[in-house]
Design a protein around this motif. Structure first.
Motif, PDB file in Angstrom:
ATOM      1  N   ALA A 517       0.957  -1.226  -0.047  1.00 39.33           N
ATOM      2  CA  ALA A 517      -0.048   0.024  -0.035  1.00 39.33           C
ATOM      3  C   ALA A 517       0.829   1.286  -0.044  1.00 39.33           C
ATOM      4  CB  ALA A 517      -1.028   0.025   1.166  1.00 39.33           C
ATOM      5  N   THR A 518       2.032   1.034   0.213  1.00 42.96           N
ATOM      6  CA  THR A 518       2.987   2.173   0.083  1.00 42.96           C
ATOM      7  C   THR A 518       4.168   1.885  -0.866  1.00 42.96           C
ATOM      8  OG1 THR A 518       4.707   1.385   1.742  1.00 42.96           O
ATOM      9  CG2 THR A 518       2.702   2.383   2.618  1.00 42.96           C
ATOM     10  N   ALA A 519       4.770   3.078  -1.446  1.00 42.04           N
ATOM     11  CA  ALA A 519       5.781   3.184  -2.417  1.00 42.04           C
ATOM     12  C   ALA A 519       6.966   2.278  -1.829  1.00 42.04           C
ATOM     13  CB  ALA A 519       6.012   4.318  -2.887  1.00 42.04           C
ATOM     14  N   ALA A 520       7.219   2.494  -0.627  1.00 43.94           N
ATOM     15  CA  ALA A 520       8.416   1.828   0.124  1.00 43.94           C
ATOM     16  C   ALA A 520       8.357   0.401   0.032  1.00 43.94           C
ATOM     17  CB  ALA A 520       8.767   2.314   1.276  1.00 43.94           C
ATOM     18  N   GLU A 521       6.998  -0.033   0.466  1.00 36.82           N
ATOM     19  CA  GLU A 521       6.504  -1.799   0.536  1.00 36.82           C
ATOM     20  C   GLU A 521       6.785  -2.181  -0.812  1.00 36.82           C
ATOM     21  OE1 GLU A 521       3.555  -1.348   4.094  1.00 36.82           O
ATOM     22  OE2 GLU A 521       2.778  -1.453   2.320  1.00 36.82           O
ATOM     23  N   GLU A 522       6.158  -1.604  -1.871  1.00 38.33           N
ATOM     24  CA  GLU A 522       6.162  -2.030  -3.184  1.00 38.33           C
ATOM     25  C   GLU A 522       7.543  -2.192  -3.816  1.00 38.33           C
ATOM     26  OE1 GLU A 522       5.048  -2.650  -7.522  1.00 38.33           O
ATOM     27  OE2 GLU A 522       3.877  -2.953  -5.414  1.00 38.33           O
ATOM     28  N   CYS A 549      16.920  -9.486 -14.363  1.00 41.83           N
ATOM     29  CA  CYS A 549      17.258  -8.954 -12.911  1.00 41.83           C
ATOM     30  C   CYS A 549      17.618  -7.639 -13.058  1.00 41.83           C
ATOM     31  CB  CYS A 549      18.302  -9.708 -12.333  1.00 41.83           C
ATOM     32  SG  CYS A 549      18.208 -11.484 -11.815  1.00 41.83           S
ATOM     33  N   LEU A 550      17.121  -6.604 -12.016  1.00 41.50           N
ATOM     34  CA  LEU A 550      17.815  -5.350 -12.065  1.00 41.50           C
ATOM     35  C   LEU A 550      19.232  -5.303 -11.773  1.00 41.50           C
ATOM     36  CD1 LEU A 550      15.159  -4.140  -9.450  1.00 41.50           C
ATOM     37  CD2 LEU A 550      15.280  -3.207 -11.746  1.00 41.50           C
ATOM     38  N   PRO A 551      19.867  -4.399 -12.499  1.00 40.66           N
ATOM     39  CA  PRO A 551      21.452  -4.171 -12.080  1.00 40.66           C
ATOM     40  C   PRO A 551      21.862  -4.026 -10.760  1.00 40.66           C
ATOM     41  CG  PRO A 551      20.586  -2.107 -13.151  1.00 40.66           C
ATOM     42  CD  PRO A 551      19.566  -3.259 -12.928  1.00 40.66           C
ATOM     43  N   ALA A 552      20.885  -3.483  -9.967  1.00 41.19           N
ATOM     44  CA  ALA A 552      21.225  -3.067  -8.603  1.00 41.19           C
ATOM     45  C   ALA A 552      19.615  -2.677  -7.942  1.00 41.19           C
ATOM     46  CB  ALA A 552      22.105  -1.859  -8.395  1.00 41.19           C
ATOM     47  N   PRO A 553      19.600  -3.139  -6.517  1.00 42.41           N
ATOM     48  CA  PRO A 553      18.463  -2.876  -6.019  1.00 42.41           C
ATOM     49  C   PRO A 553      17.930  -1.321  -6.015  1.00 42.41           C
ATOM     50  CG  PRO A 553      19.849  -3.894  -4.446  1.00 42.41           C
ATOM     51  CD  PRO A 553      20.661  -3.699  -5.691  1.00 42.41           C
ATOM     52  N   LEU A 554      16.485  -0.782  -6.216  1.00 47.92           N
ATOM     53  CA  LEU A 554      16.115   0.374  -6.370  1.00 47.92           C
ATOM     54  C   LEU A 554      16.086   0.881  -4.989  1.00 47.92           C
ATOM     55  CD1 LEU A 554      13.110  -0.736  -8.764  1.00 47.92           C
ATOM     56  CD2 LEU A 554      15.163   0.199  -9.359  1.00 47.92           C
ATOM     57  N   PRO A 555      16.360   2.171  -4.963  1.00 45.25           N
ATOM     58  CA  PRO A 555      16.316   3.113  -3.742  1.00 45.25           C
ATOM     59  C   PRO A 555      14.641   2.849  -3.341  1.00 45.25           C
ATOM     60  CG  PRO A 555      17.411   4.159  -5.265  1.00 45.25           C
ATOM     61  CD  PRO A 555      16.766   3.017  -5.984  1.00 45.25           C
ATOM     62  N   THR A 556      14.310   2.587  -1.996  1.00 42.33           N
ATOM     63  CA  THR A 556      12.804   2.262  -1.651  1.00 42.33           C
ATOM     64  C   THR A 556      12.312   3.627  -1.640  1.00 42.33           C
ATOM     65  OG1 THR A 556      13.686   2.354   0.628  1.00 42.33           O
ATOM     66  CG2 THR A 556      13.317   0.206  -0.292  1.00 42.33           C
ATOM     67  N   SER A 557      13.199   4.950  -1.260  1.00 45.77           N
ATOM     68  CA  SER A 557      12.697   6.125  -1.373  1.00 45.77           C
ATOM     69  C   SER A 557      12.313   6.755  -2.668  1.00 45.77           C
ATOM     70  CB  SER A 557      13.505   7.143  -0.928  1.00 45.77           C
ATOM     71  OG  SER A 557      14.741   7.083  -1.292  1.00 45.77           O
ATOM     72  N   GLY A 559      12.732   4.783  -5.857  1.00 44.84           N
ATOM     73  CA  GLY A 559      12.560   3.611  -7.012  1.00 44.84           C
ATOM     74  C   GLY A 559      11.292   3.341  -7.547  1.00 44.84           C
ATOM     75  N   TYR A 560      10.192   3.568  -7.018  1.00 40.83           N
ATOM     76  CA  TYR A 560       8.839   3.443  -7.381  1.00 40.83           C
ATOM     77  C   TYR A 560       8.541   4.329  -8.532  1.00 40.83           C
ATOM     78  CZ  TYR A 560       3.789   2.408  -7.587  1.00 40.83           C
ATOM     79  OH  TYR A 560       2.592   2.200  -8.224  1.00 40.83           O
ATOM     80  N   THR A 561       8.735   5.652  -7.997  1.00 38.69           N
ATOM     81  CA  THR A 561       8.372   6.708  -9.036  1.00 38.69           C
ATOM     82  C   THR A 561       9.381   6.848 -10.274  1.00 38.69           C
ATOM     83  OG1 THR A 561       7.450   8.163  -7.036  1.00 38.69           O
ATOM     84  CG2 THR A 561       8.042   9.393  -9.015  1.00 38.69           C
ATOM     85  N   SER A 562      10.530   6.582 -10.046  1.00 39.44           N
ATOM     86  CA  SER A 562      11.509   6.838 -11.000  1.00 39.44           C
ATOM     87  C   SER A 562      11.681   5.446 -11.795  1.00 39.44           C
ATOM     88  CB  SER A 562      13.004   6.991 -10.522  1.00 39.44           C
ATOM     89  OG  SER A 562      13.411   5.784  -9.604  1.00 39.44           O
ATOM     90  N   TYR A 563      11.415   4.314 -11.496  1.00 38.71           N
ATOM     91  CA  TYR A 563      11.549   3.154 -12.317  1.00 38.71           C
ATOM     92  C   TYR A 563      10.487   2.272 -12.251  1.00 38.71           C
ATOM     93  CZ  TYR A 563      13.600  -1.147 -13.811  1.00 38.71           C
ATOM     94  OH  TYR A 563      13.888  -2.346 -14.727  1.00 38.71           O
ATOM     95  N   ILE A 564       9.544   1.848 -11.411  1.00 39.25           N
ATOM     96  CA  ILE A 564       8.473   0.910 -11.453  1.00 39.25           C
ATOM     97  C   ILE A 564       7.300   1.699 -12.131  1.00 39.25           C
ATOM     98  CG2 ILE A 564       7.021  -0.494 -10.321  1.00 39.25           C
ATOM     99  CD1 ILE A 564       8.906  -0.603  -8.167  1.00 39.25           C
ATOM    100  N   VAL A 565       7.168   2.980 -11.925  1.00 38.53           N
ATOM    101  CA  VAL A 565       5.950   3.429 -12.534  1.00 38.53           C
ATOM    102  C   VAL A 565       6.070   3.635 -14.038  1.00 38.53           C
ATOM    103  CG1 VAL A 565       4.458   5.723 -12.815  1.00 38.53           C
ATOM    104  CG2 VAL A 565       4.952   4.640 -10.466  1.00 38.53           C
ATOM    105  N   PRO A 566       7.113   4.207 -14.553  1.00 38.92           N
ATOM    106  CA  PRO A 566       7.222   4.351 -15.900  1.00 38.92           C
ATOM    107  C   PRO A 566       7.276   2.868 -16.652  1.00 38.92           C
ATOM    108  CG  PRO A 566       9.096   5.317 -14.941  1.00 38.92           C
ATOM    109  CD  PRO A 566       8.047   5.185 -13.789  1.00 38.92           C
ATOM    110  N   ILE A 596      -0.812   3.746  -4.419  1.00 41.53           N
ATOM    111  CA  ILE A 596       0.122   3.497  -5.386  1.00 41.53           C
ATOM    112  C   ILE A 596      -0.300   3.333  -6.789  1.00 41.53           C
ATOM    113  CG2 ILE A 596       1.931   3.087  -3.605  1.00 41.53           C
ATOM    114  CD1 ILE A 596       1.411   0.187  -4.205  1.00 41.53           C
ATOM    115  N   ALA A 597      -1.444   2.960  -7.110  1.00 37.99           N
ATOM    116  CA  ALA A 597      -1.985   2.553  -8.371  1.00 37.99           C
ATOM    117  C   ALA A 597      -2.066   3.710  -9.084  1.00 37.99           C
ATOM    118  CB  ALA A 597      -3.294   1.633  -8.506  1.00 37.99           C
TER     119      ALA A 597
END
Length: 712
Positions: A517-522, A549-557, A559-566, A596-597
């Motif tokens: 339910a939060t961007a950090a959890e996602e 695989c991702l080249p490196a873990p996404l920042p939880t702060s 990563g959702y907006t910068s990578y997952i959403v687009p 987050i949807a």
């Protein structure tokens, strides 16, 4: 109450992009040719040949069959156009030039006479380039040129080198040759008034992976002194790097009584630029008169309305209540929308002009209400706004309706009886869950249809590896409750199929997880799924052939907006642009807390509306209509594959015959009318500058007769 969602997090095409992703396929065949002086592989002269025999009499109008000829060397670009033809339901014949025993392309292959009338067997020709035969004096090329001249048949050069033979200067004459990733191309005024009028103008070329060259091509300007009577009209252009000039990427070269659509860049069926342009390429090729039809679909279903969802444990990397946590891991706080979340959803719909499907579990809501003093502000708000939504039955309490689950192991397995036979949830239990939920919805005045059903976790249907067959009690329960359209998971079964009396409606699971339910959890869960063990992830991406695989873990702060959403928005938009009616699904948890949807949905809708003109809106169908669309398409494609459809044009009249009981899909110019015994009526519904419909004959086996406008 916890809800298990095996399979919900991974959908088709919803994995991080890498060098092996579909969107980053590079046309290696063509680039290899370019590396060996591609210009020399394409002849610079066109042989002239004796004219083919003209129609028997000047006043005899020829018959043009509504079928396309695709001549391919096996490359991606002709494959892309063929895939678009099949997607729309347009019949076509493929000739693979590298196949042994292929037919010879000659006068007899291309045309003949029917009932004393000359017949052109193909309404359009697609070739891998302007001369894939390898020789300027090829008899097959000569036969095609004569055929196209005689019957006014257009030709698409799917990917060709820019040079005078196709009406263009070579790239070294003020043009460009190279990688086109990230280029900002646009349709010209001629393109907007012509085949690409459904677009607003911008056609950006994808750059999905900066480490991969995804598109290669040539930007070139028309020749300064074309042959007498020849013209070149640019439909899609781009700026030549390093200067103010613009050059063509798609244009029409009219010469010698023929028309060629000259495409000077490589593309494949998955790239966004092709998906944006495909409709216009087909429209130009068929002159807007063809079988089949196409829409841009985007429907979103929100599961678990009224029910809480389990929450991802960011410390233990599992979801308590989902059978994937080791013993002793405490429960996490469940996720459930609030009254404010419901009010936001209703306002969001009004602001966006878009409607969601709420897939509801009334019994779970009643349980929540009983546990919280008989008050449920969420339910009150949703019911107050009930007319704003479409509603779909999701069973009363969201039980698993397949085999009885044995949760003593991870993963779970089907429980067995004393004789070693699988134990199944009973027909009476399934029937009660369906009937009680529907009855509750009717009593509350919801827009719910008894023929539509989404079971919890798509249960009851087979789910490998644990349950390789449908629950045998499912079909009789569906019969008893009148269910005709049953949701399935597209990541497990992408094709529609029969389930007792019902047909499945495959749904795309969006990578916005049910237990976040939060961007950090996602982002935390995304990292667990899509990073290697060396980087602290589960390593699933290392063993799943459908993942990278991702080249490196996404920042939880961020990563959702910068990578997952687009990424997720691009994937969903790709489905919408592919004439794919399958719905997407998320969960009520994604409309709660950080909501987050919405960033994903907003980007899909904003990007879509930025590309398309007002006459090409996104089509948002409800569950049953999606099922019917898929059913009609399957019947139509079966008839096409069996060769039992006849369709042709003679002057301004189109005649279509399909098997009894099979509706015919057809797209025609605006102003087309259907001929009836006592007059004519308007044909079709307007979309993207054309009219189209699923047409049926006045009587079984009779022909459908359409009258084209005089300008067609």
């Amino acid at each position: 109450m916890c809800f298990r969602k095996q399979g919900d997090f991974r959908g088709e095409g919803t994995v991080p992009m890498g060098s092996n992703s579909k969107s980053s396929i590079r046309p290696a065949r063509i680039l290899t040719a370019l590396a060996t002086a591609f210009v020399t592989a394409l002849p610079l002269a066109v042989a002239t040949t004796p004219a083919q025999a003209a129609p028997a009499a000047a006043d005899v109008v020829p018959r043009i069959d509504l079928r396309v000829l695709v001549i391919t060397d096996g490359g991606d670009t002709t494959d892309a156009i063929a895939s678009e033809l099949r997607s729309q339901g347009i019949p076509y014949t493929t000739v693979n030039l590298s196949a042994s025993g292929r037919p010879v392309i000659n006068e007899a292959f291309l045309s003949d006479t029917v009932d004393g009338r000359p017949r052109a067997k193909f309404q359009g020709v697609v070739m891998s380039n302007d001369n894939p035969f390898g020789s300027a004096d090829s008899p097959e090329l000569a036969a095609l040129k004569t055929y196209e001249t005689t019957y006014k048949i257009p030709q698409v050069d799917a990917y060709t080198y820019a040079r005078p033979d196709v009406g263009l200067r070579t790239p070294d004459e003020g043009g460009y040759a190279g990688v086109l990733d990230g280029f900002a191309t646009r349709t010209t005024d001629a393109g907007k008034t012509g085949p690409f009028g459904y677009l607003k103008g911008a056609v950006p070329f994808e750059d999905a992976d900066p480490k991969v060259s995804e598109s290669y091509g040539y930007i070139a300007q028309p020749v300064a002194n074309p042959p007498a009577g020849a013209t070149f009209t640019t439909y899609l252009d781009a700026a030549v790097p390093g200067g103010p000039a613009r050059g063509s990427l798609i244009g029409e070269y009219a010469h010698d009584g023929r028309r060629e659509l000259v495409v000077t860049f490589a593309q494949n069926r998955y790239q966004q630029q092709f998906r944006l342009l495909a409709r216009g390429i087909v429209d130009w090729l068929t002159q807007g008169v063809h079988l089949g039809q196409s829409r841009n679909y985007f429907s979103v279903q929100v599961d678990d309305i009224f029910a809480p969802d389990s929450r991802w444990d960011t410390k233990n990397n599992c979801t308590p209540g989902d059978f994937d946590c080791p013993p002793g891991v405490p429960d996490t706080a469940q996720i459930r929308m609030t009254e404010a979340d419901a009010a936001y959803a209703a306002q969001w719909q009004r602001d966006r002009g878009y409607q969601l499907d709420l897939v509801y579990n009334a019994g779970s809501g009643e349980e929540w209400k009983a546990e919280h003093g008989g008050v449920d502000a969420l339910a009150d708000r949703l019911l107050a706004d009930k007319s704003a939504y479409r509603w779909v039955n999701h069973t009363y309490t969201h039980p698993f309706l397949g085999c009885v689950q044995d949760t003593s192991t991870v993963p779970w397995r089907c429980a067995k009886d004393w004789f070693g036979q699988t134990r199944w949830v009973s027909r009476s239990e399934i029937t009660a869950e369906i009937e009680k939920n529907h009855a509750w919805g009717v009593a509350k005045g919801l827009d719910v249809d008894a023929s539509e059903l989404v079971t919890g976790e798509h249960s009851g249907l087979k789910s490998t590896p644990q349950q390789p067959q449908d629950n045998p009690n499912l079909a009789p329960a569906l019969t008893a409750t009148g269910v005709k359209w049953l949701a399935s998971d597209n990541s497990r079964e992408s094709a529609q199929r029969q389930a007792g009396p019902a047909l499945t409606v495959p749904r795309y699971p969006m990578n916005v997880f049910y237990n976040a339910a939060t961007a950090a959890e996602e982002t935390d869960e995304y990292n667990w799924i899509y990073t290697s063990k060396a980087d602290g992830g589960s390593g699933i991406c290392e063993t799943d052939p459908n993942s990278t695989c991702l080249p490196a873990p996404l920042p939880t702060s961020t990563g959702y907006t910068s990578y997952i959403v687009p990424l997720e928005a691009r994937t969903a938009l790709g489905h919408a642009l592919a004439n794919d009616p399958r719905p997407h699904y998320i969960h009520q948890s994604n409309l709660a807390e950080d909501r987050i949807a919405y960033p994903v949905l907003d980007k899909v809708l904003a990007d879509y509306r930025g590309f398309f003109a007002a006459d090409t809106p996104v089509v948002n169908q409800r569950h049953r209509d999606i099922g019917r669309e898929m059913q009609q398409r399957a019947a139509w494609q079966k008839a096409l594959d069996a060769g039992s459809v006849t369709a042709y044009r003679i002057g301004d009249t189109v005649t279509i015959t399909s098997p009894a009981g099979v509706a015919a899909a057809a797209t025609m110019p605006d102003g087309t009318r259907t001929q009836l015994p006592n007059g004519t009526v308007d044909f079709g519904t307007r979309y993207a500058g054309r009219v189209s419909e699923w047409a049926t004959a006045q009587s079984p086996g009779a022909a459908i007769t359409l009258k084209l406008p005089t300008t067609a």
